[in-house]
Motif scaffolding. Structure first.
Motif, PDB file in Angstrom:
ATOM      1  N   GLU A 102       0.758  -1.289   0.087  1.00 53.20           N
ATOM      2  CA  GLU A 102       0.041  -0.009  -0.003  1.00 53.20           C
ATOM      3  C   GLU A 102       0.708   1.422  -0.044  1.00 53.20           C
ATOM      4  O   GLU A 102       0.477   2.263  -0.746  1.00 53.20           O
ATOM      5  N   LEU A 103       1.885   1.180   0.749  1.00 48.01           N
ATOM      6  CA  LEU A 103       2.745   2.389   0.833  1.00 48.01           C
ATOM      7  C   LEU A 103       3.606   2.877  -0.622  1.00 48.01           C
ATOM      8  O   LEU A 103       3.404   3.825  -0.869  1.00 48.01           O
ATOM      9  N   PHE A 104       4.053   1.735  -1.142  1.00 53.74           N
ATOM     10  CA  PHE A 104       4.731   2.000  -2.476  1.00 53.74           C
ATOM     11  C   PHE A 104       3.719   2.091  -3.540  1.00 53.74           C
ATOM     12  O   PHE A 104       4.099   3.055  -4.316  1.00 53.74           O
ATOM     13  N   ASN A 105       2.578   1.813  -3.591  1.00 50.22           N
ATOM     14  CA  ASN A 105       1.503   2.168  -4.262  1.00 50.22           C
ATOM     15  C   ASN A 105       1.314   3.624  -4.143  1.00 50.22           C
ATOM     16  O   ASN A 105       0.964   4.297  -5.127  1.00 50.22           O
ATOM     17  N   ALA A 106       0.839   4.050  -2.752  1.00 53.03           N
ATOM     18  CA  ALA A 106       0.544   5.585  -2.874  1.00 53.03           C
ATOM     19  C   ALA A 106       1.882   6.260  -3.153  1.00 53.03           C
ATOM     20  O   ALA A 106       1.441   7.259  -3.746  1.00 53.03           O
ATOM     21  N   VAL A 107       3.092   6.084  -2.887  1.00 52.58           N
ATOM     22  CA  VAL A 107       4.163   6.854  -3.658  1.00 52.58           C
ATOM     23  C   VAL A 107       4.290   6.777  -4.774  1.00 52.58           C
ATOM     24  O   VAL A 107       4.483   7.733  -5.525  1.00 52.58           O
ATOM     25  N   ALA A 108       3.813   5.696  -5.451  1.00 52.32           N
ATOM     26  CA  ALA A 108       3.988   5.533  -7.042  1.00 52.32           C
ATOM     27  C   ALA A 108       2.741   6.560  -7.553  1.00 52.32           C
ATOM     28  O   ALA A 108       3.105   7.211  -8.500  1.00 52.32           O
ATOM     29  N   LYS A 109       1.652   6.835  -7.115  1.00 48.90           N
ATOM     30  CA  LYS A 109       0.711   7.483  -7.404  1.00 48.90           C
ATOM     31  C   LYS A 109       0.739   9.004  -7.078  1.00 48.90           C
ATOM     32  O   LYS A 109       0.048   9.857  -7.182  1.00 48.90           O
ATOM     33  N   GLU A 110       1.937   9.090  -6.053  1.00 46.24           N
ATOM     34  CA  GLU A 110       1.934  10.396  -5.371  1.00 46.24           C
ATOM     35  C   GLU A 110       0.615  11.019  -4.625  1.00 46.24           C
ATOM     36  O   GLU A 110       0.409  11.929  -4.730  1.00 46.24           O
ATOM     37  N   ASP A 111       0.290   9.975  -3.860  1.00 47.85           N
ATOM     38  CA  ASP A 111      -1.067  10.043  -2.863  1.00 47.85           C
ATOM     39  C   ASP A 111      -0.763  10.518  -1.721  1.00 47.85           C
ATOM     40  O   ASP A 111      -0.525   9.798  -0.634  1.00 47.85           O
TER      41      ASP A 111
END
Length: 262
Positions: A102-111
């Motif tokens: 979840e953390l890396f996905n959020a970073v990837a999406k700049e969320d």
């Protein structure tokens, strides 16, 4: 959520150079493709990589005397997907793996909102695994390949754009300069495939490293929980003893994060 939101912004502040570079590469590549597309054409990344894979696989096995995975395959992720792949290379136990994804996905999406929520949800895990996000993603524009679980990942974002950008920067006539740039491009792709094939042959060593990393991360999670449980007076005394930069009492999480990082 206020201080967590600020910390999420600070995380992207640490990645700002890389994020700006990614945007610049995207813009330069679009301009280069537009200008040179009707004059010269580079082969697709997957076409080059697939054409050399079997031959290189045989040579690696012959030279090393060990087998590479039989089910080995190539994948060509673009930027956002590659950042999620990096999250899979953070070796955490089952309880923490979902958080890391979840953390890396959020970073990837700049969320930023999601990152602040994750921070609030499990602050200890955030302290441990956000450091990986910074380290891994900050190197993404200099990473050509990665290997994990019988898959070679080639960085399509970089490898498919750099040749066009380089040729465009060299200027006209593109046709006479193409061969030299194309030679470098082919060499970079072949080298990336070869390097990751060698990594794929190191299965036992990778498993040992994976198990060790999981244990270290579990210890770090426990350390983070201990630090987060300390009162302000103790945190202040420890920070002073460690000669850490002073943080105002209005930012209790920042104080603890500072001590954990140290």
């Amino acid at each position: 959520m206020g201080e967590f939101q600020e910390f999420a912004e600070a995380l992207f502040g640490q990645l700002s150079v890389e994020i700006n570079e990614e945007k610049e590469i995207t813009e330069l590549a679009a301009k280069a493709k537009e200008d040179i597309s009707d004059k010269v054409k580079f082969k697709e990344l997957d076409e080059i990589a697939n054409s050399v894979l079997q031959d290189f696989k045989n040579k690696v096995e012959e030279f090393l005397g060990v087998n590479v995975p039989e089910d080995l395959m190539l994948k060509f992720p673009e930027l956002e997907e590659l950042k999620r792949v990096k999250g899979n290379k953070v070796f955490a136990d089952k309880e923490s793996k979902a958080f890391v994804e979840e953390l890396f996905n959020a970073v990837a999406k700049e969320d930023l909102k999601k990152i602040a929520e994750l921070m609030q949800q499990d602050t200890a895990k955030y302290l441990v695994y956000s450091t990986y996000a910074i380290q891994y993603i900050s190197k993404i524009t200099t990473t050509y390949g990665d290997y994990l679980d019988s898959v070679i990942y080639l960085n399509k974002f970089i490898l498919s754009r750099y040749p066009q950008i380089i040729l465009h920067k060299q200027g006209e006539p593109y046709e006479s300069r193409f061969e030299n740039v194309n030679s470098g491009y082919l060499g970079a792709v072949k080298m990336a495939v070869l390097e990751e094939l060698i990594h794929s042959a190191q299965g036992n060593l990778q498993q040992i490293n994976k198990d060790a990393a999981m244990e270290v991360n579990k210890i770090n999670e426990e350390l983070a929980k201990v630090i987060l449980s300390l009162d302000t007076e103790t945190i202040n005394k420890l920070s002073e003893y460690c000669q850490l930069q002073a943080v105002p009492d209005d930012f209790p999480f920042a104080k603890k994060a500072n001590l954990f990082s140290f």
